[in-house]
Enzyme design. Sequence first.
Site, PDB file in Angstrom:
ATOM      1  CE  LYS A 110      15.484   1.478 -17.165  1.00  0.00           C
ATOM      2  NZ  LYS A 110      16.984   0.732 -17.129  1.00  0.00           N
TER       3      LYS A 110
HETATM    4  C1  LIG Z   1      16.953  -0.723 -17.189  1.00  0.00           C
HETATM    5  C2  LIG Z   1      18.149  -1.320 -17.687  1.00  0.00           C
HETATM    6  C3  LIG Z   1      18.428  -2.710 -17.947  1.00  0.00           C
HETATM    7  C4  LIG Z   1      17.076  -3.742 -17.906  1.00  0.00           C
HETATM    8  O1  LIG Z   1      15.921  -3.486 -19.024  1.00  0.00           O
HETATM    9  P1  LIG Z   1      14.255  -3.878 -18.990  1.00  0.00           P
HETATM   10  O2  LIG Z   1      13.634  -3.181 -19.966  1.00  0.00           O
HETATM   11  O3  LIG Z   1      14.203  -3.549 -17.455  1.00  0.00           O
HETATM   12  O4  LIG Z   1      14.575  -5.483 -19.053  1.00  0.00           O
HETATM   13  C5  LIG Z   1      19.400  -3.238 -18.547  1.00  0.00           C
HETATM   14  N1  LIG Z   1      20.486  -2.225 -18.388  1.00  0.00           N
HETATM   15  C6  LIG Z   1      20.586  -1.156 -18.064  1.00  0.00           C
HETATM   16  C7  LIG Z   1      21.852  -0.231 -17.795  1.00  0.00           C
HETATM   17  C8  LIG Z   1      19.404  -0.413 -17.557  1.00  0.00           C
HETATM   18  O5  LIG Z   1      19.296   0.780 -17.165  1.00  0.00           O
END
Ligand SMILES: *Cc1c(COP(=O)(O)O)cnc(C)c1O
Length: 464
Positions: A110
């Site tokens: 993120k």
């Molecule tokens: C948010 C997240 C995901 C999922 O991603 P999306 O964009 O919500 O599909 C997968 N792995 C981790 C570690 C995350 O923080």
Amino acid sequence: MEYISTRGGIAPIPFTEAVMMGLATDGGLLLPTRLPTVDQETVAVWRRLSYQDLAFEVLSLFISDIPPTDLHDLILRSYATFNHPEITPVVRMGDCHILELFHGPTLAFKDVALQFLGNVFEYLLKKNGGRMNILGATSGDTGSAAIYGVRGKERINIFILHPFKRVSPIQELQMTTVIDANVFNLAIRGTFDDGQAIVKSIFNDIVFKNHHQLGAINSINWARIVAQVVYYIYAFLRVSDEVGRSVIDFSVPTGNFGDIFAGFVARRLLPEGSIGQLVLATNENNLLTRFVNQGDYSVGTVVQTSSPSMDIQVASNFERYLYYLYNEDADQTRQAMESFGKSGRLAFSRALQVQVKKDFRSRSVSEGETIETIRSCHAKHGYVLDPHTAVGVCAGLACRQVGVPMVCLSTAHPAKFGAAVQQAIGVQPQMPETLVGLERRPARCEVIDANVAAVRDFIEKHSI
Ligand SMILES: *Cc1c(COP(=O)(O)O)cnc(C)c1O
């Protein structure tokens, strides 16, 4: 490039307005009026670019109202906080490739989007003389990435609610040890759902929201999607260089459908046949797998797994894909979402189900398979996966086509989910430097009751 809503209710707006709007005012999600494409000559030029310069080229296709020198500067600053020179390196692991997206300040993917979004917010507020108070609830991961995205920024304060003593110790420390004056951690005496309900109720009070210029930082912001498109293209270029093939498949551990939607946009952007399969990997919360494989999109109850950032039933970015599935028909999208709001389910015609299966492959991965994948990749290749990444690797290996490289997105550093890793391989993963000694750093956090009035009072006193 201009932006419209999936529900057809707003006139086209430029990128900077779309970023500040977040959710479209008609309740839909914002999308570019047309998805950009590039030809083989452009791709050939892109092969020589650094991550940052590639990001500039890709983002310029979507952003026409930030001057190029400013955009370039925003990108450089956003990725200066990463601890790898390639920003998102690709490494080989046996039969697949791992795209490491965890080299940012909070060690999760993120950061790639939220570092950029934080800088864009600050830039636009400075330019237009505004201010913003960001309010959000977190169950752990998004909160810290959002905090790191805006720490120390001018004209922005951030208030993040987390459930007191119900996030992992590392997650708690990652948030509370950020003691910049504009960061407010609120530990509420309640659950994550209580936190979300409080935030929702405060956002619904339009007078309060406008008075404090409340802003959200959740995964529906278009700037987050577009920042994620870049690493698909970067990985495509690196792997196709290395193996001399032009078709590359990707496997994506999926929760809110944001990351895999960025892959969908990247596939449309590159010349046909560059990105092949997009494998949508889910954990035991398999709503999206049921959608792809059976055409059944119906909400179940959330089960807790070792990959908590994917413990999601309603995927907030799904509507963006729906819009393309319905052939860019906003009326049909709006009707479908309204009907989904009432019934909690959507049904699809045979023809649409065929289209969905062309767009994605999908597999749901059990807890047992997740742990076994971490164990076997460590045993065979000496590589330690976090549980989210393991879900993607397990699904990716199952869907691999002979002769086509499979790139599995690694969304978190294993040290963030040490307990699951220890269960699989018997030892704790190695701590990266950024997490060492976290518990000895000064921390700041307010513990308050889980009610709307307490949070409102706090914002009254501390808003910018
Ligand atoms: C948010 C997240 C995901 C999922 O991603 P999306 O964009 O919500 O599909 C997968 N792995 C981790 C570690 C995350 O923080």
